[in-house]
Design a protein around this motif. Structure first.
Motif, PDB file in Angstrom:
ATOM      1  N   ARG A   1       0.864  -1.179   0.000  1.00 56.28           N
ATOM      2  CA  ARG A   1       0.000   0.000   0.000  1.00 56.28           C
ATOM      3  C   ARG A   1       0.895   1.221   0.000  1.00 56.28           C
ATOM      4  NH1 ARG A   1      -2.819   3.672   3.193  1.00 56.28           N
ATOM      5  NH2 ARG A   1      -4.986   3.933   2.564  1.00 56.28           N
TER       6      ARG A   1
ATOM      7  N   GLN B   1      -1.764 -11.332 -10.752  1.00 55.74           N
ATOM      8  CA  GLN B   1      -1.450 -10.014 -10.218  1.00 55.74           C
ATOM      9  C   GLN B   1      -2.637  -9.068 -10.377  1.00 55.74           C
ATOM     10  OE1 GLN B   1       2.759  -8.621 -11.161  1.00 55.74           O
ATOM     11  NE2 GLN B   1       2.309  -9.951 -12.895  1.00 55.74           N
ATOM     12  N   ALA B   2      -2.740  -8.111  -9.486  1.00 56.33           N
ATOM     13  CA  ALA B   2      -3.722  -7.037  -9.584  1.00 56.33           C
ATOM     14  C   ALA B   2      -3.047  -5.737  -9.164  1.00 56.33           C
ATOM     15  CB  ALA B   2      -4.919  -7.315  -8.685  1.00 56.33           C
ATOM     16  N   LEU B   3      -3.407  -4.649  -9.801  1.00 55.93           N
ATOM     17  CA  LEU B   3      -2.842  -3.348  -9.434  1.00 55.93           C
ATOM     18  C   LEU B   3      -3.822  -2.498  -8.629  1.00 55.93           C
ATOM     19  CD1 LEU B   3      -0.860  -2.327 -12.631  1.00 55.93           C
ATOM     20  CD2 LEU B   3       0.041  -3.047 -10.422  1.00 55.93           C
ATOM     21  N   LEU B   4      -5.097  -2.715  -8.822  1.00 58.73           N
ATOM     22  CA  LEU B   4      -6.101  -1.908  -8.139  1.00 58.73           C
ATOM     23  C   LEU B   4      -6.926  -2.753  -7.201  1.00 58.73           C
ATOM     24  CD1 LEU B   4      -7.282   0.192 -11.206  1.00 58.73           C
ATOM     25  CD2 LEU B   4      -5.719   0.905  -9.399  1.00 58.73           C
ATOM     26  N   PRO B   5      -7.322  -2.303  -6.058  1.00 60.12           N
ATOM     27  CA  PRO B   5      -7.118  -0.938  -5.577  1.00 60.12           C
ATOM     28  C   PRO B   5      -5.701  -0.683  -5.086  1.00 60.12           C
ATOM     29  CG  PRO B   5      -8.261  -2.205  -3.907  1.00 60.12           C
ATOM     30  CD  PRO B   5      -8.086  -3.100  -5.102  1.00 60.12           C
ATOM     31  N   ALA B   6      -4.921  -1.737  -4.864  1.00 61.11           N
ATOM     32  CA  ALA B   6      -3.511  -1.605  -4.490  1.00 61.11           C
ATOM     33  C   ALA B   6      -2.783  -2.822  -5.055  1.00 61.11           C
ATOM     34  CB  ALA B   6      -3.359  -1.544  -2.973  1.00 61.11           C
ATOM     35  N   PRO B   7      -1.485  -2.699  -5.347  1.00 59.34           N
ATOM     36  CA  PRO B   7      -0.752  -3.833  -5.909  1.00 59.34           C
ATOM     37  C   PRO B   7      -0.834  -5.073  -5.011  1.00 59.34           C
ATOM     38  CG  PRO B   7       0.562  -1.832  -6.042  1.00 59.34           C
ATOM     39  CD  PRO B   7      -0.638  -1.510  -5.200  1.00 59.34           C
TER      40      PRO B   7
END
Length: 170
Positions: free
Chosen positions: A28, A65-71
């Motif tokens: 975050r 992997q995901a970037l939103l709402p936070a990596p």
């Protein structure tokens, strides 16, 4: 672009043995203006994942992997021992970034990091993928067509002997 598997599929967890380690890890950015604090943390994970993809013997089965709402990254590991060995081995690309984070960031509050580790019996896993490329656990093992009688999540996970889906399957 990955091939779309048309229809409903599930992960072949039988290929994984009796258990799998599900490791969630993320960061975050608490102070976005402090790029010098969060950038090294942000770029460390892709380097580790690239290394692990080239060294399957380390035990990482797959990841998303995901970037939103936070990596954040969801990782699937062959065993907890493999994960722990990777985290602590000075020849692998994790220990030094961890050491640098502790030294540079510490308790400053500039950047937050977190992880959760789950040791899951594969018999207790339920998955479904509709009109998706191989994803998540199906990408880490294999995507197989969903067979009739397993249309509800309750039937797939063994919570019910009756297959009573909320909607008719397609």
């Amino acid at each position: 672009m990955a091939e779309i598997l048309k229809g409903r599929f599930t992960a072949d967890t039988g290929l994984l043995g009796s258990e799998v380690i599900v490791f969630l890890i993320g960061m975050r950015i608490n102070k976005p203006w402090k790029v010098r604090a969060w950038w090294p943390v942000f770029v460390a994970m892709p380097k580790m994942l690239s290394y692990l993809a080239q060294h399957s013997e380390k035990g990482l089965l797959g990841y998303q992997q995901a970037l939103l709402p936070a990596p954040m990254v969801v990782q699937y590991w062959r065993s907890f021992d493999d994960l722990a060995r990777f985290a602590r081995d000075s020849t692998d690309p994790h220990l030094e970034p961890w050491r640098q984070f502790n030294r540079r960031i510490g308790a400053s509050g500039d950047v937050g990091i977190w992880h959760e580790t789950y040791r899951v019996q594969t018999a207790d896993i339920e998955t479904i993928y509709g009109n998706m490329p191989a994803h998540g656990l199906a990408a880490a093992s294999a995507a197989v067509p969903l067979r009739r009688g397993r249309d509800s999540a309750a039937a797939r996970i063994g919570a019910s002997q009756t297959d009573d889906p909320a909607l008719p399957p397609y």
